[in-house]
Design an enzyme around this catalytic site. Structure first.
Site, PDB file in Angstrom:
ATOM      1  N   ASP A  23      -5.106   8.167  11.196  1.00  0.00           N
ATOM      2  CA  ASP A  23      -3.770   7.818  11.354  1.00  0.00           C
ATOM      3  C   ASP A  23      -3.157   8.117  12.606  1.00  0.00           C
ATOM      4  O   ASP A  23      -3.672   9.403  13.150  1.00  0.00           O
ATOM      5  CB  ASP A  23      -2.971   8.117  10.290  1.00  0.00           C
ATOM      6  CG  ASP A  23      -3.062   7.338   9.031  1.00  0.00           C
ATOM      7  OD1 ASP A  23      -2.830   6.113   8.960  1.00  0.00           O
ATOM      8  OD2 ASP A  23      -3.507   7.827   7.988  1.00  0.00           O
ATOM      9  N   GLU A  34       0.780  -1.339   0.007  1.00  0.00           N
ATOM     10  CA  GLU A  34       0.024   0.053  -0.038  1.00  0.00           C
ATOM     11  C   GLU A  34       0.913   1.379  -0.074  1.00  0.00           C
ATOM     12  O   GLU A  34       1.640   1.500   0.849  1.00  0.00           O
ATOM     13  CB  GLU A  34      -0.878   0.109   1.243  1.00  0.00           C
ATOM     14  CG  GLU A  34      -2.099  -1.076   1.254  1.00  0.00           C
ATOM     15  CD  GLU A  34      -2.548  -0.989   2.699  1.00  0.00           C
ATOM     16  OE1 GLU A  34      -2.894  -0.016   3.239  1.00  0.00           O
ATOM     17  OE2 GLU A  34      -3.177  -1.824   3.039  1.00  0.00           O
TER      18      GLU A  34
END
Lengths: 398, 258
Positions: B56, B45
């Site tokens: 995140d 990814e």
């Protein structure tokens, strides 16, 4: 239930025109969906309404007065009324929303409250209702704002809240909101996030607008009493995310003869590179789960807004306001730091009211809206200036 | 059959590695990608950096900030990936990012460029399912790009079924509450029960577990309940302060699968 969208009422998926929606990671979906499915029915319960209205009256101190500011009126040759939200408990309109949301949170079975804050007023209002209800309270605040608004940091701590610094990005309101959202992702079951403005994923913009709508509901009654008409010619409010403006505009949105004026922070000047005038500098984009007007670079990275006031330096505006700007229903004006500071002195000297720096932006447009001698202008005096004294001292206003 | 589905035909647990494009240097993207593939990462990814990455944790946030300061953006990234399939022919490559930069670049442009570079799939955590179906699905399909959606311990069974129906690649099982890079703080047995519950649903897509997987031990543990696992923050940490990022990336992969 089919919803007919109006200025007041977004679609079922939370859209005001092209703005709104709920662009959230899957981790937040269950919480936001639960809120979406329940907020209208909970708020319609007679028991909820009774408790909410009672707290607004006995705890917040509502209705707040509508004060005819005769010396400002004389100076600007128009009829100026000030809606005294600064007289609410905790010193600003923010508590109208937190009182409602804490009651909602309890009915959703939540035990832990998180919030973001810019100027600290929403943080204080959240810490206050958490103390009242005996609930755990964590407030995220940008490091820069903690420095600018020290008294509010102390007030939150005194009220028993934990204040956690947000140290990413510009270390202001946007980053505090990011951290609060990350907290909610990490605590999806027991926590309710009390957003302080008409921003975030649906249903927050509508929820917060409804809880602030008491401001314009009272204005209409008070105007009828004082002027013989429920409708003024102008309603003026400052806009960061836009909660006090949403509340002040709400019950006038469907009355096109009432001119709505939203005042943004121009900082050092709209095109100076140090500004928070989103309606001018923004284009459609996604921030904190809503599609709205957003200050961003050509790659879609969110840019850092600037205003001397900690409550207005948000790179977006609520989707309702983006729609009002787009549809031309509200006029957007921006005011520099310097002009806001002049308005602080003027309101203090002419009316004996020291306004918050955010509110002063709204006070600074009286000579710019074209109001005539017979016009009634209502300015939402959203907060008092105690929290800004250190800034006022540093700026050497005298 | 696409590259992603091919990868899952292998009789082994898959290691999916996330790294941020343009970190630690602007030109690191392709050398790291190649090093990861050569060292044995099964799926890769590439993170498209965003200023406000809500899902995140601090490590990926910091790497995103550095990448943006280095000058990474969509145009630069697609320029770097232009000939990537000459160097990395078979490993599935996904782009992971947030919706706003994609919207500003233009969804159609984004999909066209990604497909031209040989990208196989896209993960946009803040793209709502309903919006995907209404506005994006046709464009993704036209460019042969597979979306990957997240599933969390709180995702309702009927929603998991719907996600499974919309997916032709793999399901991204978020290991527990929290943002990327956080430690697993759940009580013992809670995570296993969640993985078991998903496993018992007999979904049509394979599953990779992500969030909080950091080393061989946590990778092996996650693989007991899924077809593989995803590591991001721990790899980014391994790149911090190194002179030879590709070598560090390769060494990290070896530490997981050897």
């Amino acid at each position: 239930m089919t919803i007919t969208p109006t200025y007041q009422q977004p679609t079922e998926r939370g859209y005001y025109g092209q703005f709104g929606g709920a662009f959230i990671p899957e981790m937040l979906y269950p919480n936001v969906e639960e809120l979406r499915q329940q907020y209208l029915s909970i708020m319609a319960e007679p028991a909820f309404q009774q408790e909410y209205q009672q707290l607004l009256r006995d705890y917040v101190g509502r209705p707040t007065p509508l004060f005819e500011a005769k010396r400002l009126s004389a100076k600007y040759n128009t009829r100026v009324f000030l809606k005294r939200e600064d007289l609410c408990h905790t010193g600003a309109h923010k508590v109208n929303n937190t009182v409602g949301q804490i009651l909602l949170a309890r009915r959703l079975g939540k035990t832990r409250i998180i919030a973001e804050t810019g100027a600290g007023q929403h943080g204080v209002a959240t810490a206050t209702v958490c103390a009242l209800m005996g609930m755990e309270c964590i407030v995220y605040m940008g490091e820069v704002d903690m420095e600018r608004q020290k008294p509010n940091v102390y007030r939150m701590r005194l009220l028993g809240a934990e204040v956690r610094p947000a140290s990413s990005g510009s270390k202001t309101l946007k980053d505090a909101t990011n951290e609060a959202i990350r907290d909610w992702i990490s605590n999806p079951v027991d926590t309710h996030y009390i957003i302080g403005s008409v921003v975030g994923p649906h249903p927050y913009p509508d929820l917060v607008a409804r809880l602030q709508a008491v401001i314009s509901e009272e204005m209409r009654k008070q105007l009828l009493e004082k002027t013989g008409s429920e409708l003024p010619q102008y309603v003026v409010a400052c806009v960061g995310g836009g909660s006090n403006a949403a509340g002040a505009f709400y019950h006038f949105l469907e009355d096109p003869e009432v001119k709505l004026v939203a005042v943004e922070a121009a900082g050092h000047g709209v095109h100076s590179g140090h500004s928070a005038a989103t309606s001018v500098l923004g284009k459609p984009g996604i921030i904190h789960g809503a599609r709205t007007l957003l200050m961003q670079d050509e790659d879609g990275q969110i840019t850092e807004p600037y205003s001397l006031s900690a409550g207005l330096d948000y790179p977006g505006i609520g989707p309702l306001h983006a729609f009002l700007a787009d549809a031309g229903r509200a006029q957007f004006i921006s005011v520099t730091d310097d002009d806001a500071l002049k308005a602080v002195v003027e309101c203090s000297r002419l009316e004996g009211i020291i306004p918050a720096l955010e509110t002063a932006h709204a006070l600074a447009v009286l000579d710019r809206i074209g109001a005539g001698p017979d016009d009634v202008v209502v300015i939402n005096l959203s907060g008092r200036g105690d929290k800004d004294l250190e800034t006022y001292i540093q700026q050497d206003l005298m | 059959m696409n590259r992603i589905q091919n990868a899952f035909q292998q009789d082994k647990k898959l290691l999916n590695i996330y790294f941020t494009a343009g970190y630690p240097q602007l030109e690191s993207t392709v050398p790291i990608l190649r090093a990861l593939a050569d060292a044995g990462a099964d799926v890769i990814e590439i993170g498209v950096p965003f200023s406000d990455p809500l899902a995140d944790g601090p490590v990926i946030q910091a790497s995103s900030s550095v990448a943006l300061q280095n000058g990474m953006n969509m145009r630069v990234l697609f320029g770097q990936l232009k000939d990537v399939r000459e160097q990395v022919p078979n490993t599935p490559i996904l782009l992971m990012g947030y919706l706003n930069p994609v919207m500003q670049f233009g969804v159609e442009n984004f999909c066209r460029e990604a497909a031209a570079a040989g990208v196989d799939g896209v993960i946009l955590p803040d793209l709502p399912l309903d919006d995907y179906v209404a506005e994006y699905q046709d464009i993704f399909r036209r460019h042969n790009l597979r979306p990957v959606f997240l599933i969390t311990p709180q995702t309702a069974p009927e929603r998991i079924r719907r996600i499974d129906e919309l997916t032709e690649s793999f399901l991204y099982l978020v290991s527990g509450p929290g943002t990327t890079g956080g430690a697993n703080t759940q009580a013992e047995g809670v995570q296993e029960a969640y993985f078991q519950r998903i496993s018992d649903m007999n979904l049509r897509n394979p599953r990779l577990v992500g969030f909080g997987i950091s080393d061989k031990q946590s990778f092996d543990a996650a693989c007991q309940h899924a077809e593989g696992a995803i590591i991001g923050s721990a790899l980014i940490k391994a790149l911090e302060g190194t002179d030879d990022a590709p070598a560090a990336a390769a060494a990290f992969v070896s530490s997981i699968i050897k």
